[in-house]
Design an enzyme around this catalytic site. Structure first.
Site, PDB file in Angstrom:
ATOM      1  CG  ASP A  55      -1.810   1.215   1.274  1.00  0.00           C
ATOM      2  OD1 ASP A  55      -2.898   1.110   0.672  1.00  0.00           O
ATOM      3  OD2 ASP A  55      -1.454   2.263   1.861  1.00  0.00           O
ATOM      4  CE1 TYR A  60       0.168   7.903   2.772  1.00  0.00           C
ATOM      5  CE2 TYR A  60       0.751   5.702   2.053  1.00  0.00           C
ATOM      6  CZ  TYR A  60      -0.149   6.581   2.642  1.00  0.00           C
ATOM      7  OH  TYR A  60      -1.353   6.107   3.097  1.00  0.00           O
ATOM      8  CE  LYS A  88      -3.879   4.610   0.469  1.00  0.00           C
ATOM      9  NZ  LYS A  88      -2.496   4.518   0.940  1.00  0.00           N
ATOM     10  CG  HIS A 148      -4.793   9.768   0.145  1.00  0.00           C
ATOM     11  ND1 HIS A 148      -3.440   9.799  -0.044  1.00  0.00           N
ATOM     12  CD2 HIS A 148      -4.972   9.332   1.412  1.00  0.00           C
ATOM     13  CE1 HIS A 148      -2.824   9.391   1.058  1.00  0.00           C
ATOM     14  NE2 HIS A 148      -3.741   9.108   1.957  1.00  0.00           N
TER      15      HIS A 148
HETATM   16  P1  NDP Z   1       0.463   1.366  11.833  1.00  0.00           P
HETATM   17  O1  NDP Z   1      -0.783   1.296  12.643  1.00  0.00           O
HETATM   18  O2  NDP Z   1       0.723   0.349  10.822  1.00  0.00           O
HETATM   19  O3  NDP Z   1       1.670   1.448  12.864  1.00  0.00           O
HETATM   20  C1  NDP Z   1       2.989   1.637  12.444  1.00  0.00           C
HETATM   21  C2  NDP Z   1       3.877   1.802  13.675  1.00  0.00           C
HETATM   22  O4  NDP Z   1       3.897   0.595  14.428  1.00  0.00           O
HETATM   23  C3  NDP Z   1       5.288   2.130  13.321  1.00  0.00           C
HETATM   24  O5  NDP Z   1       5.785   3.021  14.299  1.00  0.00           O
HETATM   25  C4  NDP Z   1       6.000   0.775  13.420  1.00  0.00           C
HETATM   26  O6  NDP Z   1       7.345   0.970  13.770  1.00  0.00           O
HETATM   27  C5  NDP Z   1       5.241   0.116  14.530  1.00  0.00           C
HETATM   28  N1  NDP Z   1       5.149  -1.346  14.395  1.00  0.00           N
HETATM   29  C6  NDP Z   1       4.938  -2.080  13.276  1.00  0.00           C
HETATM   30  N2  NDP Z   1       4.828  -3.394  13.562  1.00  0.00           N
HETATM   31  C7  NDP Z   1       4.982  -3.494  14.904  1.00  0.00           C
HETATM   32  C8  NDP Z   1       4.970  -4.589  15.796  1.00  0.00           C
HETATM   33  N3  NDP Z   1       4.771  -5.845  15.379  1.00  0.00           N
HETATM   34  N4  NDP Z   1       5.176  -4.347  17.121  1.00  0.00           N
HETATM   35  C9  NDP Z   1       5.376  -3.088  17.564  1.00  0.00           C
HETATM   36  N5  NDP Z   1       5.381  -2.000  16.762  1.00  0.00           N
HETATM   37  C10 NDP Z   1       5.185  -2.202  15.442  1.00  0.00           C
HETATM   38  O7  NDP Z   1       0.560   2.843  11.224  1.00  0.00           O
HETATM   39  P2  NDP Z   1       0.281   3.622   9.869  1.00  0.00           P
HETATM   40  O8  NDP Z   1      -0.428   4.867  10.268  1.00  0.00           O
HETATM   41  O9  NDP Z   1       1.535   3.703   9.103  1.00  0.00           O
HETATM   42  O10 NDP Z   1      -0.793   2.752   9.060  1.00  0.00           O
HETATM   43  C11 NDP Z   1      -0.445   1.669   8.222  1.00  0.00           C
HETATM   44  C12 NDP Z   1      -0.584   2.020   6.758  1.00  0.00           C
HETATM   45  O11 NDP Z   1      -1.920   2.387   6.436  1.00  0.00           O
HETATM   46  C13 NDP Z   1       0.215   3.243   6.318  1.00  0.00           C
HETATM   47  O12 NDP Z   1       1.601   2.998   6.307  1.00  0.00           O
HETATM   48  C14 NDP Z   1      -0.428   3.539   5.008  1.00  0.00           C
HETATM   49  O13 NDP Z   1       0.048   2.652   4.018  1.00  0.00           O
HETATM   50  C15 NDP Z   1      -1.901   3.303   5.339  1.00  0.00           C
HETATM   51  N6  NDP Z   1      -2.597   4.550   5.742  1.00  0.00           N
HETATM   52  C16 NDP Z   1      -3.595   5.049   4.916  1.00  0.00           C
HETATM   53  C17 NDP Z   1      -4.226   6.236   5.217  1.00  0.00           C
HETATM   54  C18 NDP Z   1      -5.278   6.781   4.305  1.00  0.00           C
HETATM   55  O14 NDP Z   1      -5.659   7.957   4.462  1.00  0.00           O
HETATM   56  N7  NDP Z   1      -5.780   6.012   3.378  1.00  0.00           N
HETATM   57  C19 NDP Z   1      -3.900   6.993   6.427  1.00  0.00           C
HETATM   58  C20 NDP Z   1      -2.910   6.362   7.263  1.00  0.00           C
HETATM   59  C21 NDP Z   1      -2.309   5.176   6.919  1.00  0.00           C
HETATM   60  P3  NDP Z   1       8.552   0.257  12.945  1.00  0.00           P
HETATM   61  O15 NDP Z   1       8.497   0.762  11.543  1.00  0.00           O
HETATM   62  O16 NDP Z   1       9.766   0.710  13.680  1.00  0.00           O
HETATM   63  O17 NDP Z   1       8.324  -1.227  13.066  1.00  0.00           O
END
Ligand code: NDP
Length: 349
Positions: A55, A60, A88, A148
């Protein structure tokens, strides 16, 4: 109705069937705020983790890196048809293309604009935006292209918006162009993000192609049940974004007591519990991580279930609140049209 199935293709990847008949892999890699590390994360996810769903979004700023990651994974033997790539629509290439082709003076003028938020969501910009995205990703087509945000900003809009920065959004005109992209096979499915029931109802009123996917914030701290129920009734598949509560400044669900208790009981990690909760609700889930171990951990969710009692405990987490509420992007408290977060979400929360 979208329903879970197991694919037989090697990785035992669970997927959901979309209205179009295509399958969307149940767990995808999110790439928001992945920056220059996105390529590495994508390769790790695909080659080592068995992910088949990525995604991304123009907004981004990492589509080139995501594209490089996909290319590297394909060099390692993966076929394009085995991957599900989502991006998006935010704004278009028109200005960027001018930078490449034009004089240094034009560069300066256009560059000034690019430093601001050039985010007009209008019909004539849909196709160039997609073409730009395909170019950045080095792909011939997308599996899914999403609107988006259902909001149009004036070119050069500020963050937060000033008076006049938020404009009327020609939903029908933009959707027709999205439909045309699908008819021309540039995208296999089209959909939306951050819609409300009100806006989805409006869209369904004129859509020739029903959105295949609605991507929304969903995790146990923001269940967002209303939109999920509406989508299920209308056979629109839902993808849960920010499934772990997003990043710093988001909701720390990884250390939530209930999540932690259930993780220990089932001998899983909190991340796996949060991903599995989304899958058991019938949504695909797109956790973001840059950490190779966490990337691989987040997709190991297919040979066990959260028992009903624990699932219900996760459904009962209090203090339901959006993390991504759009306030900084779209709310102007004095000048509207969105004077509050509630305005933005059509007072449905
Ligand atoms: P997430 O809810 O996926 O959380 C990401 C965070 O969690 C990062 O800090 C990551 O750190 C940490 N993390 C990941 N896996 C673990 C784990 N197993 N244990 C502990 N910590 C963990 O956040 P996002 O807001 O990034 O949402 C995911 C995706 O959704 C986005 O990246 C994007 O692609 C999409 N999105 C879409 C939106 C829209 O408007 N359509 C808006 C927001 C998001 P680390 O990298 O250090 O592991």
């Amino acid at each position: 109705m979208a329903h879970a199935t197991f694919t037989s293709e090697g990785q035992n990847m669970e997927s959901f069937r979309l209205l179009s008949g295509h399958k969307i892999p149940a767990v995808g890699l999110g790439t928001w705020r992945s920056g220059s590390q996105a390529a590495h994360a994508v390769v790790t996810a695909i080659v080592e983790g068995g992910y088949r769903h990525i995604d991304t979004a123009w907004e981004y700023g990492d589509q080139r890196e995501v594209g490089q990651g996909i290319k590297r994974a394909m060099h390692a033997g993966l076929e394009r048809r085995d991957l599900f790539v989502t991006s998006k629509l935010w704004y278009t290439l028109i200005l960027r293309k001018m930078i490449n082709l034009s004089s240094p003076l034009m560069n300066v003028l256009v560059g000034t604009c690019l430093n601001k938020r050039c985010t007009e969501l209008s019909p004539e910009r849909v196709r160039p935006a997609l073409q730009n995205t395909l170019k950045e990703l080095q792909l011939e087509y997308l599996d899914l292209y999403l609107i988006h945000w259902p909001i149009r900003l004036r070119e050069g809009a500020s963050k937060p918006p000033k008076a006049g920065d938020v404009l009327d959004f020609d939903m029908e005109g933009v959707w027709r162009e999205m439909e045309n992209l699908s008819k021309d096979s540039l995208v296999r499915n089209i959909g939306v993000c951050n819609f409300t029931v009100t806006k989805l109802n409006k869209l369904l009123g004129f859509a020739e192609l029903i959105p295949a996917v609605c991507q929304m914030e969903m995790h146990p701290g923001w269940r967002n049940d209303r939109i999920l129920e509406f989508c299920k009734k209308n056979e629109i598949h839902v993808t849960a974004y920010s499934p772990l509560g997003s990043q710093e400044g988001g909701r720390d669900l990884i250390h939530d007591q209930t999540v932690d208790r259930i993780a220990k009981k089932l001998n899983k990690t909190p991340g796996q519990i949060l991903v599995k909760w989304g899958l058991q609700r019938g949504t695909s889930v797109i956790p973001k991580s840059l950490n190779p171990e966490r990337i691989k951990e987040n997709i190991k969710v297919f040979d066990w279930v959260i028992p009903e009692q624990d699932f219900q405990a996760l459904n009962s987490i209090t203090d339901q609140k959006r993390v991504i509420d759009g306030e900084d992007l779209f709310v102007n408290k004095t000048e509207g049209p969105f004077r509050s977060v509630a305005d933005l979400w059509d007072h449905e929360d």
